[in-house]
Design a protein around this motif. Structure first.
Motif, PDB file in Angstrom:
ATOM      1  N   LEU A 139       7.445  -4.762   7.620  1.00  0.00           N
ATOM      2  CA  LEU A 139       7.324  -3.494   6.886  1.00  0.00           C
ATOM      3  C   LEU A 139       8.676  -2.813   6.703  1.00  0.00           C
ATOM      4  O   LEU A 139       9.039  -2.426   5.598  1.00  0.00           O
ATOM      5  N   THR A 140       9.421  -2.646   7.780  1.00  0.00           N
ATOM      6  CA  THR A 140      10.659  -1.861   7.680  1.00  0.00           C
ATOM      7  C   THR A 140      11.884  -2.660   8.094  1.00  0.00           C
ATOM      8  O   THR A 140      13.005  -2.202   7.877  1.00  0.00           O
ATOM      9  N   GLY A 141      11.697  -3.812   8.740  1.00  0.00           N
ATOM     10  CA  GLY A 141      12.833  -4.578   9.244  1.00  0.00           C
ATOM     11  C   GLY A 141      13.605  -3.823  10.317  1.00  0.00           C
ATOM     12  O   GLY A 141      14.779  -4.086  10.544  1.00  0.00           O
ATOM     13  N   GLY A 142      12.953  -2.863  10.966  1.00  0.00           N
ATOM     14  CA  GLY A 142      13.628  -2.081  12.004  1.00  0.00           C
ATOM     15  C   GLY A 142      14.339  -0.866  11.448  1.00  0.00           C
ATOM     16  O   GLY A 142      14.828  -0.037  12.197  1.00  0.00           O
ATOM     17  N   GLY A 143      14.370  -0.735  10.145  1.00  0.00           N
ATOM     18  CA  GLY A 143      15.125   0.341   9.524  1.00  0.00           C
ATOM     19  C   GLY A 143      14.264   1.514   9.129  1.00  0.00           C
ATOM     20  O   GLY A 143      13.102   1.559   9.520  1.00  0.00           O
ATOM     21  N   PRO A 144      14.746   2.458   8.398  1.00  0.00           N
ATOM     22  CA  PRO A 144      16.137   2.543   7.933  1.00  0.00           C
ATOM     23  C   PRO A 144      17.109   2.818   9.085  1.00  0.00           C
ATOM     24  O   PRO A 144      16.767   3.585   9.966  1.00  0.00           O
ATOM     25  N   VAL A 169       6.002   7.275  10.203  1.00  0.00           N
ATOM     26  CA  VAL A 169       4.628   7.594   9.806  1.00  0.00           C
ATOM     27  C   VAL A 169       3.933   6.325   9.319  1.00  0.00           C
ATOM     28  O   VAL A 169       2.793   6.036   9.690  1.00  0.00           O
ATOM     29  N   THR A 170       4.645   5.542   8.504  1.00  0.00           N
ATOM     30  CA  THR A 170       4.045   4.334   7.950  1.00  0.00           C
ATOM     31  C   THR A 170       3.725   3.323   9.048  1.00  0.00           C
ATOM     32  O   THR A 170       2.634   2.749   9.070  1.00  0.00           O
ATOM     33  N   PHE A 176       8.178  10.837  -0.414  1.00  0.00           N
ATOM     34  CA  PHE A 176       7.830   9.834   0.587  1.00  0.00           C
ATOM     35  C   PHE A 176       8.470   8.514   0.210  1.00  0.00           C
ATOM     36  O   PHE A 176       8.291   8.023  -0.901  1.00  0.00           O
ATOM     37  N   ASP A 177       9.260   7.966   1.125  1.00  0.00           N
ATOM     38  CA  ASP A 177       9.863   6.657   0.890  1.00  0.00           C
ATOM     39  C   ASP A 177      10.181   6.030   2.243  1.00  0.00           C
ATOM     40  O   ASP A 177      11.114   6.435   2.913  1.00  0.00           O
ATOM     41  N   HIS A 178       9.360   5.054   2.648  1.00  0.00           N
ATOM     42  CA  HIS A 178       9.544   4.531   3.997  1.00  0.00           C
ATOM     43  C   HIS A 178      10.763   3.630   4.126  1.00  0.00           C
ATOM     44  O   HIS A 178      11.130   3.228   5.216  1.00  0.00           O
ATOM     45  N   PHE A 183       0.821  -1.212   0.000  1.00  0.00           N
ATOM     46  CA  PHE A 183       0.000   0.000   0.000  1.00  0.00           C
ATOM     47  C   PHE A 183       0.857   1.266   0.000  1.00  0.00           C
ATOM     48  O   PHE A 183       0.450   2.289  -0.545  1.00  0.00           O
ATOM     49  N   THR A 184       2.043   1.226   0.627  1.00  0.00           N
ATOM     50  CA  THR A 184       2.801   2.470   0.805  1.00  0.00           C
ATOM     51  C   THR A 184       4.049   2.551  -0.071  1.00  0.00           C
ATOM     52  O   THR A 184       4.750   3.551  -0.003  1.00  0.00           O
ATOM     53  N   ARG A 185       4.338   1.509  -0.861  1.00  0.00           N
ATOM     54  CA  ARG A 185       5.547   1.612  -1.680  1.00  0.00           C
ATOM     55  C   ARG A 185       5.478   2.819  -2.609  1.00  0.00           C
ATOM     56  O   ARG A 185       4.445   3.065  -3.230  1.00  0.00           O
ATOM     57  N   PRO A 186       6.578   3.567  -2.703  1.00  0.00           N
ATOM     58  CA  PRO A 186       6.518   4.794  -3.510  1.00  0.00           C
ATOM     59  C   PRO A 186       6.322   4.537  -4.998  1.00  0.00           C
ATOM     60  O   PRO A 186       5.925   5.448  -5.719  1.00  0.00           O
TER      61      PRO A 186
END
Lengths: 154, 290
Positions: free
Chosen positions: B230-235, B153-154, B142-144, B123-126
């Motif tokens: 979603l983020t793997g703890g990152g960036p 935010v994501t 926007f790039d999570h 849903f949030t991929r740029p």
């Protein structure tokens, strides 16, 4: 009154959008997804669904889940029901402490209990050999607490 | 309800106690065992006492993830509880709308947690996500995966999307339990909408809202699967919450000693909150009965 309805509709739309987007993406081919941005699938394909139901590497996951859930439900109901009955009907020595201890297992981060199961294979015997059964037991304690909560009428 | 005193009830509880002892107590004692030893390999271990605890407690990455965790859980409560109450107040009280709303609200709660992460990646991929593309086309970059604020935010949006329905359902149940007579009395006194909320609805929802706050706090404090997917703890470490940090050092680096010490500290924090949770629930229950 009007504002409330509009707010509610906006919120429900927010709930549905990500799910709709997943459905939209699932009905398109990879090339189509990356090639053009579109709010609805332009060329509908069921290839993705055919793949997950015919490719064993995909559908074996579902079968594992079903087996796991069946065992888990059976075990947790067998041990949780008598305990929930005891907690809701009787007073006994240490009942409050015991209940709290079981509750902490529901609250504890699974990561805390993960360490003993993730050590290099070559080192020494794992803590248990029946790993699947153990995970079932872990989850069943969760189930138990839920059942006990219901019985106590929180 | 008056309970009978009967020590034989222990026999009914015994199976679950034995089972949980295997699944929780023995692993926990193994963790205690690891936390005071330096383990090099099979059969090679040295007792090091409190060393790992000292190292972990002065570890700045642990402090960072702890504050990040509190910030996250605090934001979760600040957003989800008021939003949940507002939505519950806006929901229809009769007709087909009720069941339609309930079904839609239950949807996010039924989805497995790592699937939630996947849904939100898509849903949030740029490049292919509706949200990412929309925000980018509004002129906001926007790039999570690259910017920590966007990742936050994501993750917050995902968390609000996932769990606000639970608060709504609890608050709605609390609202429906208020007898009609209270509203009639308020009408006779020509109470304003706000006064009705402040003096009738809010006090009557106290019990369910307490449960909502505690459940949301505990679950957000243990969050793992969704931000991991979603983020793997990152960036970087921007969305590394406590559980993710723990798994990183335990499985990623095989630092058994420090990871075990960390596990125990984490467990003690959780134990403290569980105890508070338990106390508050007991009091909330008692308050309503009397």
């Amino acid at each position: 009154m009007k504002l409330r309805t509009i707010g509610l509709i906006l919120y429900l739309a927010f709930l549905l959008l990500p799910i709709y987007w997943m459905l939209n993406i699932s009905l398109r081919t990879n090339a189509n997804i990356l090639g053009e941005f579109s709010l609805y699938p332009t060329e509908i394909t069921l290839a993705n669904y055919i793949k997950i139901f015919t490719d064993p590497s995909w559908y074996s996951g579902y079968i594992n889940s079903i087996i796991y859930v069946s065992i888990n439900t059976t075990v947790s109901l067998l041990v949780a029901l008598p305990a929930a009955y005891a907690f809701s009907r009787y007073q006994f020595l240490g009942d409050k402490h015991l209940f709290f201890w079981l509750l902490t297992n529901r609250m504890a981060p699974p990561a805390v209990f993960l360490l003993p199961f993730f050590r290099p294979r070559s080192w020494d015997r794992p803590l248990y050999d029946f790993r699947g059964g153990l995970k079932g037991a872990g989850a069943s304690s969760t189930e138990f607490n839920i059942a006990a909560n219901i019985e106590r009428g929180f | 309800m008056n309970k009978m005193t009967n020590q034989k009830a222990w026999f009914l509880v015994l199976p679950v106690v034995i089972l949980v002892a295997f699944s929780a107590l023995i692993p926990l004692m193994t963790v205690v065992n690891y936390s005071v030893q330096d383990i090099f390999g099979p059969g090679q271990r040295v007792f090091v006492g409190m060393e790992w605890f000292k190292e972990i407690l002065s570890d700045s990455r642990l402090h960072d993830s702890l504050w990040r965790q509190f910030l996250f859980s605090g934001l979760v409560l600040l957003i989800e509880i008021p939003l949940g109450v507002l939505i519950a107040l806006a929901m229809p009280t009769r007709g087909w709308g009720v069941s339609a709303c309930l079904v839609l609200l239950a949807l996010p709660l039924l989805i497995p947690w790592n699937v939630i992460g996947t849904i939100w990646i898509i849903f949030t991929r740029p490049d292919i996500g509706l949200f990412g593309v929309t925000v980018n086309s509004l002129g906001l970059a926007f790039d999570h995966t690259a910017r920590s604020l966007d990742a936050w935010v994501t993750v917050m949006l995902m968390e609000v999307w996932h769990w606000t329905p639970l608060v709504v359902l609890l608050a709605y149940a609390g609202l429906r339990a208020i007898p009609e007579a209270y509203y009639q009395a308020a009408q006779i006194d020509s109470a304003s909408r706000w006064a009705t909320f402040r003096y009738i609805q809010l006090p009557k929802m106290r019990g369910v809202l307490t449960i909502a706050v505690l459940l949301r706090f505990m679950d957000s404090f243990l969050i793992y699967a969704e931000p991991f997917v979603l983020t793997g703890g990152g960036p970087g470490n921007a969305t590394t919450f406590l559980s993710i940090h723990l798994v990183k050092i335990a499985v990623g680096q095989f630092d058994l000693g420090p990871a075990a010490a960390f596990s125990l500290i984490y467990f003690l924090i959780i134990l403290l909150f569980s105890w508070l949770f338990y106390q508050v629930l007991q009091h909330a229950g008692r308050g309503e009965q009397s």
